[in-house]
Design a protein around this motif. Sequence first.
Motif, short mmCIF file in Angstrom:
data_model
loop_
_atom_site.label_atom_id
_atom_site.label_comp_id
_atom_site.label_asym_id
_atom_site.label_seq_id
_atom_site.Cartn_x
_atom_site.Cartn_y
_atom_site.Cartn_z
N LEU A 2 -15.24 -19.89 56.78
CA LEU A 2 -15.44 -18.67 56.00
C LEU A 2 -14.75 -18.78 54.64
CD1 LEU A 2 -16.40 -15.72 55.82
CD2 LEU A 2 -14.20 -15.06 56.79
N VAL A 3 -13.54 -19.31 54.62
CA VAL A 3 -12.80 -19.45 53.36
C VAL A 3 -13.55 -20.37 52.41
CG1 VAL A 3 -10.66 -20.31 52.36
CG2 VAL A 3 -10.59 -18.97 54.44
N ALA A 4 -14.06 -21.48 52.93
CA ALA A 4 -14.77 -22.42 52.09
C ALA A 4 -16.09 -21.84 51.57
CB ALA A 4 -15.05 -23.71 52.85
N SER A 5 -16.72 -21.00 52.35
CA SER A 5 -17.99 -20.42 51.94
C SER A 5 -17.83 -19.23 51.00
CB SER A 5 -18.78 -19.99 53.17
OG SER A 5 -19.04 -21.11 53.97
N ILE A 64 -7.99 -30.55 56.64
CA ILE A 64 -6.89 -30.21 55.73
C ILE A 64 -7.23 -30.60 54.30
CG2 ILE A 64 -4.50 -30.79 55.13
CD1 ILE A 64 -3.98 -30.96 58.19
N LEU A 65 -7.72 -31.82 54.11
CA LEU A 65 -8.06 -32.28 52.76
C LEU A 65 -9.18 -31.46 52.14
CD1 LEU A 65 -7.94 -36.17 53.18
CD2 LEU A 65 -6.32 -34.72 51.94
N SER A 66 -10.23 -31.22 52.90
CA SER A 66 -11.38 -30.50 52.32
C SER A 66 -11.03 -29.04 52.03
CB SER A 66 -12.60 -30.62 53.21
OG SER A 66 -12.33 -30.17 54.51
N LEU A 67 -10.21 -28.40 52.87
CA LEU A 67 -9.79 -27.03 52.56
C LEU A 67 -8.92 -26.98 51.31
CD1 LEU A 67 -8.99 -25.51 56.06
CD2 LEU A 67 -10.71 -24.71 54.44
#
Length: 146
Positions: A2-5, A64-67
Motif C-alpha cells: 500500500l505504501v509503495a502504491s 527492505i531495499l525496494s521500500l
Amino acid sequence: ALVASCGFALAAPYLPEEAKESYSCGSVCVGFIFSVQPAFAFIGSPLCSQILKRRLCSRRLMLILSLNVAGLAFVAFAFVMKLPKPHENQPPVLFVATASIIRAVSGLASGAVDTTVFAMIASLCNHEQAHLVRTQGEESTSTTTT
C-alpha cells in the motif's frame, strides 16, 4: 504494498495545476509523467521475480531495499517543483526529464515491492499448506494402524 502504491496517486491532486502554471506543461507532458511510473512497475516486477527466483537476493532484503528506494523517490519527487523555471518560450525539458526519472525509479521500486510481498505471501501459504498436509497424513496413518 500500500505504501509503495500510494506514491502513484499522491501527486494527482497538485501536479497537473502546478506543472501547467509553473512550467507551462501541457496535458500530454503531465500524462507522460504520470504514465512513467506504472510502465516501469510493469518492467520492474518481472525483473524482481527473476532476482528472487535465482536467489540473488533474499525476499526480506529485496523488500527492505525496494521500500527504501520507493520512499526516497517519493521524497525526491516532492522537490521537483523547486527546479528552476524555464525561460519564456522554452520547453520544460529539465522538469519533465527529472520528474520522469524519479517516477521511473519509483515505479521500479513499486513493482519490486508488489512482487516481493506476493512472493512472501505465497511462501507462507505453501509452508502452512505443507504443514497441514503433513498433519493430516500423520492423523490418517495413526487412525489406520489402530
